[in-house]
Design a protein around this motif. Structure first.
Motif, short mmCIF file in Angstrom:
data_model
loop_
_atom_site.label_atom_id
_atom_site.label_comp_id
_atom_site.label_asym_id
_atom_site.label_seq_id
_atom_site.Cartn_x
_atom_site.Cartn_y
_atom_site.Cartn_z
N THR A 80 0.79 -1.14 -0.07
CA THR A 80 0.07 0.09 0.11
C THR A 80 0.80 1.16 0.00
OG1 THR A 80 -1.64 -1.30 1.21
CG2 THR A 80 -1.98 1.24 1.21
N ALA A 81 1.90 1.08 0.53
CA ALA A 81 2.90 2.31 0.60
C ALA A 81 3.60 2.51 -0.68
CB ALA A 81 3.98 2.09 1.66
N TYR A 82 3.45 1.66 -1.56
CA TYR A 82 4.31 1.80 -2.87
C TYR A 82 3.01 1.64 -3.99
CZ TYR A 82 7.88 0.84 0.35
OH TYR A 82 8.83 1.01 1.58
N PRO A 83 2.41 2.58 -4.27
CA PRO A 83 1.35 2.48 -5.31
C PRO A 83 1.80 1.80 -6.62
CG PRO A 83 1.63 4.77 -4.91
CD PRO A 83 2.55 3.95 -3.90
N THR A 84 2.85 2.43 -7.20
CA THR A 84 3.35 2.01 -8.50
C THR A 84 3.54 0.55 -8.32
OG1 THR A 84 4.27 4.13 -8.90
CG2 THR A 84 4.90 2.48 -10.50
N VAL A 85 4.32 0.01 -7.38
CA VAL A 85 4.77 -1.23 -7.48
C VAL A 85 3.55 -2.18 -6.98
CG1 VAL A 85 6.33 -2.93 -5.99
CG2 VAL A 85 7.15 -0.68 -6.49
N LYS A 86 2.53 -1.71 -6.45
CA LYS A 86 1.44 -2.18 -5.92
C LYS A 86 0.58 -2.69 -7.55
CE LYS A 86 -2.85 -2.38 -3.32
NZ LYS A 86 -3.89 -1.52 -2.34
N SER A 87 0.52 -1.63 -8.27
CA SER A 87 -0.20 -1.74 -9.55
C SER A 87 0.40 -2.74 -10.50
CB SER A 87 -0.04 -0.49 -10.27
OG SER A 87 -1.00 0.58 -9.41
N MET A 88 1.74 -2.89 -10.48
CA MET A 88 2.65 -3.89 -11.25
C MET A 88 2.21 -5.34 -10.58
SD MET A 88 6.35 -3.32 -12.77
CE MET A 88 6.89 -3.00 -10.99
N SER A 89 2.50 -5.26 -9.53
CA SER A 89 2.28 -6.46 -8.66
C SER A 89 0.90 -7.16 -8.85
CB SER A 89 2.48 -6.31 -6.98
OG SER A 89 2.29 -7.81 -6.62
N VAL A 90 -0.10 -6.37 -8.77
CA VAL A 90 -1.55 -6.81 -9.20
C VAL A 90 -1.66 -7.31 -10.58
CG1 VAL A 90 -4.01 -6.08 -9.35
CG2 VAL A 90 -2.67 -5.49 -7.16
N LYS A 91 -1.24 -6.53 -11.55
CA LYS A 91 -1.06 -6.91 -12.83
C LYS A 91 -0.48 -8.33 -13.09
CE LYS A 91 -1.57 -6.35 -17.40
NZ LYS A 91 -3.05 -6.37 -18.02
N LEU A 92 0.75 -8.64 -12.42
CA LEU A 92 1.30 -9.48 -12.80
C LEU A 92 1.12 -10.90 -12.01
CD1 LEU A 92 4.96 -7.92 -13.15
CD2 LEU A 92 3.42 -8.74 -15.01
N ASN A 93 0.36 -10.55 -10.68
CA ASN A 93 0.09 -11.64 -9.80
C ASN A 93 -1.23 -12.27 -9.57
OD1 ASN A 93 3.02 -12.84 -8.75
ND2 ASN A 93 3.31 -10.67 -8.22
N THR A 94 -2.20 -11.51 -10.26
CA THR A 94 -3.59 -11.91 -10.13
C THR A 94 -3.58 -13.37 -10.71
OG1 THR A 94 -4.04 -9.66 -10.44
CG2 THR A 94 -5.93 -11.49 -10.77
N PRO A 95 -3.96 -14.40 -9.81
CA PRO A 95 -4.03 -15.58 -10.08
C PRO A 95 -5.35 -16.02 -11.06
CG PRO A 95 -4.84 -15.46 -8.04
CD PRO A 95 -4.19 -14.19 -8.30
N LEU A 96 -5.31 -16.86 -12.15
CA LEU A 96 -6.52 -17.33 -12.73
C LEU A 96 -7.36 -18.24 -11.88
CD1 LEU A 96 -4.67 -18.20 -16.29
CD2 LEU A 96 -6.22 -16.19 -15.35
N PRO A 97 -8.69 -17.86 -11.98
CA PRO A 97 -9.42 -19.02 -11.14
C PRO A 97 -9.42 -20.26 -11.47
CG PRO A 97 -10.77 -17.80 -12.75
CD PRO A 97 -9.41 -17.06 -12.94
N SER A 98 -9.50 -21.16 -10.65
CA SER A 98 -9.22 -22.51 -10.60
C SER A 98 -10.39 -23.20 -10.33
CB SER A 98 -8.03 -23.01 -9.60
OG SER A 98 -8.05 -24.43 -9.69
N SER A 99 -10.55 -24.40 -11.27
CA SER A 99 -11.95 -25.43 -10.99
C SER A 99 -11.64 -26.33 -10.00
CB SER A 99 -12.18 -25.85 -12.31
OG SER A 99 -11.01 -26.67 -12.88
N ALA A 100 -10.37 -26.55 -9.58
CA ALA A 100 -10.24 -27.46 -8.51
C ALA A 100 -11.03 -27.65 -7.41
CB ALA A 100 -8.65 -27.25 -8.05
N PRO A 101 -11.42 -26.71 -6.69
CA PRO A 101 -12.52 -26.81 -5.59
C PRO A 101 -13.80 -27.39 -6.09
CG PRO A 101 -11.25 -24.73 -5.34
CD PRO A 101 -10.80 -25.14 -6.76
#
Length: 228
Positions: free
Chosen positions: A169-190
């Motif tokens: 939260t203290a690093y908005p630019t890094v946070k935006s990049m992290s959210v873009k790259l690390n948002t996981p795809l939904p899984s059908s496993a459950p």
């Protein structure tokens, strides 16, 4: 025990919680290191090291770009890892200082794409004293300001000892990049696991179960956790 490192890696990369693209590179490097340890400690009485060597060579061939820390072909994987607070640059093995600096430069360059300048309201507050500035004074270019701000934010982030995801939260630019790259795809496993449990409950000898009781038994089977 030769396949133990691979089993460990699969458990890490198939986790339902806190499993991101940024985990891929560190897990692969650690798995390769553990397989290499098995190969180096080979014994004449066992042949597990042969399996470990084959697995190690297979990983190396499949994920060469990650093992070589290639900032071109593995750009997304490397940036995803660096933007996770518990990794940053700490996962890069010793002796790779040049690659460490290269990845840091890559992060700063890519972070510029996610940089959002101050909005008009904040700019008006910042420039409230603009009447005291000489009109003929040299003004910094906006691009230079953005580059400096992003570089400073990235360097502060990398030096920050905080390792929780909330620290982004203290690093908005890094946070935006992290959210873009690390948002996981939904899984059908459950959902698939739920259907699997339903098949265990609804057997031919229990075909007379009511819908309500069937649902209760499936949910009980799904949520039951045996005591340690």
């Amino acid at each position: 025990m030769a396949v133990a490192p691979v089993a460990w890696a699969l458990d890490k990369l198939q986790a339902e919680n806190e499993c991101y693209l940024g985990h891929l590179a560190p897990v692969l490097l650690k798995t390769y290191q553990r397989l290499d340890d098995i190969v180096r400690s080979k014994s004449e009485n066992t042949f597990g090291w042969i399996i470990a060597e084959c697995l190690k060579d297979g990983l190396r061939e499949r994920f060469t770009r990650i093992f070589e820390l290639d900032t071109d072909d593995a750009k997304q994987e490397l940036l995803a890892t660096v933007t996770l607070p518990w990794f940053k640059l700490r996962w890069i093995p010793k002796g790779h200082e040049a690659k460490r600096n290269e990845i840091k430069t890559l992060m700063i360059r890519e972070a510029l794409k996610f940089y959002k300048p101050l909005d008009c309201a904040k700019r008006s507050e910042v420039n409230a004293w603009s009447d005291l500035i000489c009109e003929d004074a040299e003004q910094p270019e906006e691009n230079t300001d953005a580059e400096s701000a992003v570089e400073l934010e990235c360097l502060k982030y990398l030096q920050d000892s905080a390792d929780s995801i909330a620290g982004l939260t203290a690093y908005p630019t890094v946070k935006s990049m992290s959210v873009k790259l690390n948002t996981p795809l939904p899984s059908s496993a459950p959902a698939e696991r739920l259907f699997s449990y339903a098949g265990m409950v609804l057997r031919p000898k229990r075909s007379s179960l009511s819908d309500e009781l069937f649902e209760q038994l499936v949910l009980l089977k799904l949520n039951f956790k045996p005591p340690n």
